[in-house]
Design a protein around this motif. Structure first.
Motif, PDB file in Angstrom:
ATOM      1  N   PHE A  63     -12.949  -2.892   9.134  1.00 12.01           N
ATOM      2  CA  PHE A  63     -11.960  -3.008   9.957  1.00 12.01           C
ATOM      3  C   PHE A  63     -11.651  -1.373  10.497  1.00 12.01           C
ATOM      4  O   PHE A  63     -12.098  -0.412   9.751  1.00 12.01           O
ATOM      5  N   TYR A  77      -8.289   0.498  11.886  1.00  8.56           N
ATOM      6  CA  TYR A  77      -6.774   0.496  12.316  1.00  8.56           C
ATOM      7  C   TYR A  77      -6.427   1.936  12.737  1.00  8.56           C
ATOM      8  O   TYR A  77      -7.026   2.756  12.482  1.00  8.56           O
ATOM      9  N   PHE A  94       3.755   0.713   2.654  1.00 10.37           N
ATOM     10  CA  PHE A  94       3.529   0.050   3.635  1.00 10.37           C
ATOM     11  C   PHE A  94       3.375  -1.412   3.077  1.00 10.37           C
ATOM     12  O   PHE A  94       2.498  -1.709   1.960  1.00 10.37           O
ATOM     13  N   ASN A 145       4.542   7.939  12.538  1.00 15.60           N
ATOM     14  CA  ASN A 145       5.804   7.230  12.003  1.00 15.60           C
ATOM     15  C   ASN A 145       5.786   5.726  12.214  1.00 15.60           C
ATOM     16  O   ASN A 145       6.772   5.233  12.499  1.00 15.60           O
ATOM     17  N   GLN A 146       4.753   5.066  12.410  1.00 14.77           N
ATOM     18  CA  GLN A 146       4.528   3.743  12.589  1.00 14.77           C
ATOM     19  C   GLN A 146       3.471   3.027  11.516  1.00 14.77           C
ATOM     20  O   GLN A 146       2.783   3.883  11.015  1.00 14.77           O
ATOM     21  N   GLY A 147       3.464   1.801  11.716  1.00 17.84           N
ATOM     22  CA  GLY A 147       2.611   1.178  10.780  1.00 17.84           C
ATOM     23  C   GLY A 147       1.087   1.049  11.340  1.00 17.84           C
ATOM     24  O   GLY A 147       0.899   1.644  12.444  1.00 17.84           O
ATOM     25  N   LEU A 148       0.340   0.337  10.597  1.00 16.36           N
ATOM     26  CA  LEU A 148      -0.985   0.143  11.194  1.00 16.36           C
ATOM     27  C   LEU A 148      -1.381  -0.800  12.239  1.00 16.36           C
ATOM     28  O   LEU A 148      -0.985  -1.930  11.823  1.00 16.36           O
ATOM     29  N   ARG A 169       9.440   4.923   4.507  1.00 18.01           N
ATOM     30  CA  ARG A 169       9.339   6.214   4.044  1.00 18.01           C
ATOM     31  C   ARG A 169      10.396   6.735   2.705  1.00 18.01           C
ATOM     32  O   ARG A 169      11.640   6.968   3.221  1.00 18.01           O
ATOM     33  N   TYR A 223     -16.411  -7.086   4.489  1.00 18.70           N
ATOM     34  CA  TYR A 223     -15.786  -7.119   6.156  1.00 18.70           C
ATOM     35  C   TYR A 223     -15.257  -5.596   6.360  1.00 18.70           C
ATOM     36  O   TYR A 223     -15.072  -4.929   5.400  1.00 18.70           O
ATOM     37  N   GLN A 280      -2.959   4.348  13.545  1.00 24.87           N
ATOM     38  CA  GLN A 280      -1.566   4.522  13.110  1.00 24.87           C
ATOM     39  C   GLN A 280      -0.857   5.628  13.983  1.00 24.87           C
ATOM     40  O   GLN A 280      -1.583   6.840  14.233  1.00 24.87           O
ATOM     41  N   LEU A 286      -4.381  -2.988  13.882  1.00 30.43           N
ATOM     42  CA  LEU A 286      -5.668  -3.532  14.110  1.00 30.43           C
ATOM     43  C   LEU A 286      -6.232  -3.176  15.366  1.00 30.43           C
ATOM     44  O   LEU A 286      -5.740  -3.920  16.187  1.00 30.43           O
ATOM     45  N   LYS A 317      -7.892  -7.132  -0.404  1.00 35.68           N
ATOM     46  CA  LYS A 317      -7.767  -5.696  -0.817  1.00 35.68           C
ATOM     47  C   LYS A 317      -8.368  -4.957   0.081  1.00 35.68           C
ATOM     48  O   LYS A 317      -9.862  -4.978   0.253  1.00 35.68           O
ATOM     49  N   LEU A 318      -7.879  -3.960   1.046  1.00 36.70           N
ATOM     50  CA  LEU A 318      -8.608  -3.170   1.810  1.00 36.70           C
ATOM     51  C   LEU A 318      -8.897  -1.977   0.968  1.00 36.70           C
ATOM     52  O   LEU A 318      -7.739  -1.375   0.182  1.00 36.70           O
ATOM     53  N   PHE A 339      -9.382   2.018   1.853  1.00 37.62           N
ATOM     54  CA  PHE A 339      -9.360   2.720   3.397  1.00 37.62           C
ATOM     55  C   PHE A 339     -10.113   4.186   3.180  1.00 37.62           C
ATOM     56  O   PHE A 339     -10.191   4.685   1.886  1.00 37.62           O
ATOM     57  N   GLY A 340     -10.787   4.459   4.241  1.00 36.53           N
ATOM     58  CA  GLY A 340     -10.939   5.822   4.271  1.00 36.53           C
ATOM     59  C   GLY A 340      -9.710   6.751   4.544  1.00 36.53           C
ATOM     60  O   GLY A 340      -8.367   6.307   4.566  1.00 36.53           O
ATOM     61  N   THR A 341      -9.837   8.207   4.599  1.00 34.63           N
ATOM     62  CA  THR A 341      -8.665   8.932   4.390  1.00 34.63           C
ATOM     63  C   THR A 341      -8.426   9.415   6.012  1.00 34.63           C
ATOM     64  O   THR A 341      -7.307   9.998   5.978  1.00 34.63           O
ATOM     65  N   GLY A 362       3.526  -3.632   8.312  1.00 34.06           N
ATOM     66  CA  GLY A 362       4.925  -3.322   8.750  1.00 34.06           C
ATOM     67  C   GLY A 362       4.821  -2.032   9.193  1.00 34.06           C
ATOM     68  O   GLY A 362       3.921  -1.009   9.132  1.00 34.06           O
ATOM     69  N   GLU A 363       5.983  -1.382   9.619  1.00 31.66           N
ATOM     70  CA  GLU A 363       6.130   0.110  10.039  1.00 31.66           C
ATOM     71  C   GLU A 363       6.388   1.149   8.730  1.00 31.66           C
ATOM     72  O   GLU A 363       6.411   2.069   9.020  1.00 31.66           O
ATOM     73  N   TYR A 401       1.037  -1.151  -0.066  1.00 29.42           N
ATOM     74  CA  TYR A 401       0.111  -0.093   0.111  1.00 29.42           C
ATOM     75  C   TYR A 401       1.083   1.312   0.046  1.00 29.42           C
ATOM     76  O   TYR A 401       1.868   1.344   0.341  1.00 29.42           O
ATOM     77  N   PHE A 433      -8.113   4.745  10.910  1.00 27.27           N
ATOM     78  CA  PHE A 433      -8.624   4.439   9.618  1.00 27.27           C
ATOM     79  C   PHE A 433      -9.716   3.614   9.553  1.00 27.27           C
ATOM     80  O   PHE A 433      -9.382   2.502  10.219  1.00 27.27           O
TER      81      PHE A 433
END
Lengths: 118, 116
Positions: B34, B36, A91, B41-44, A114, B32, B38, B46, B103-104, B106-108, A110-111, A35, B90
């Motif tokens: 979900f 998430y 991502f 500076n990290q990932g998402l 960038r 489905y 964030q 759940l 395949k997700l 996402f909203g903004t 994952g994190e 993504y 999100f």
């Protein structure tokens, strides 16, 4: 129990160079997704891969972008001849196979990597 | 195709107050759902998911969400927020029919800012 590992976490490239982003899914996961997150936006789907196969690449730009998930090793997202508009967070996510051989409905992220294009 | 709308780009709230983050989706097929989170500076990560069964879903960190099929909504709630809940949230959907991929869409995102 390591999660989804992405590297590099930060990558700086000049216009025209190539960027390679790597993703190792969680142990036991055979499905990988990439993504892209542009500033102030949500995540946009790019590509879905299983081992050695691209299942859905409907979100991939037609040119300069490619992805692979070889039998051995991490998944790689490759961006050739980068432009400033490629600057974003990329991502990777993975999921396990479900009872029917498909994913179970949850992605593990994952994190991110960038990318900054100068 | 699906789409997700998160109308609130930012939600400021005081600590220990309740909060609701809104999510509406559009889809011609069953989905489905979900949420998430964030952190900077990290990932998402759940928070929770709705696959089937009870429409009230409880997740981590005290969050819950309710699936409302008639209103095509999946709003996220927490009765009492903490400073540590400050993050981007999100909402996402995926096609329930797809046996070969999740395949997700996402909203903004909604930026939740918890203040003292």
């Amino acid at each position: 129990n390591a999660g989804v590992m992405q590297n590099p976490r930060h990558l700086v490239r000049r216009r025209g160079q190539e960027a390679r982003l790597r993703c190792s899914p969680m142990k036991g996961h055979s499905h990988v997704y990439w993504y892209r997150q542009l500033p102030e936006e949500g995540l946009k789907f790019m590509v879905y891969l299983q081992k050695e196969n691209i299942i859905d690449e409907s979100g991939m730009p037609k040119e300069r972008f490619s992805a692979e998930f070889p039998k051995e090793g991490p998944s790689i997202l490759r961006i050739q001849q980068v432009v400033r508009g490629d600057s974003a967070a990329y991502f990777c996510a993975s999921s396990p196979a479900g009872l029917a051989g498909g994913p179970t409905g949850e992605l593990f992220f994952g994190e991110g990597s960038r990318l900054t294009v100068l | 195709a699906q789409s997700v709308t998160q109308l609130d780009s930012q939600v400021p709230v005081f600590e220990e107050a309740p909060v609701e983050l809104r999510c509406n989706y559009s889809s011609s097929v069953s989905v489905y759902l979900f949420w998430y989170v964030q952190y900077p500076n990290q990932g998402l990560q759940l928070l929770l998911k709705y696959l089937s069964g009870s429409t009230l879903v409880k997740g981590i960190n005290g969050f819950e969400a309710e699936f409302n099929k008639s209103q095509t909504s999946f709003h996220l709630r927490k009765p009492s927020v903490h400073i540590s809940d400050t993050a981007e949230y999100f909402c996402a959907v995926s096609d329930r029919r797809t046996g070969g991929g999740n395949k997700l869409t996402f909203g903004t995102g909604t930026q939740l800012k918890v203040e003292l």
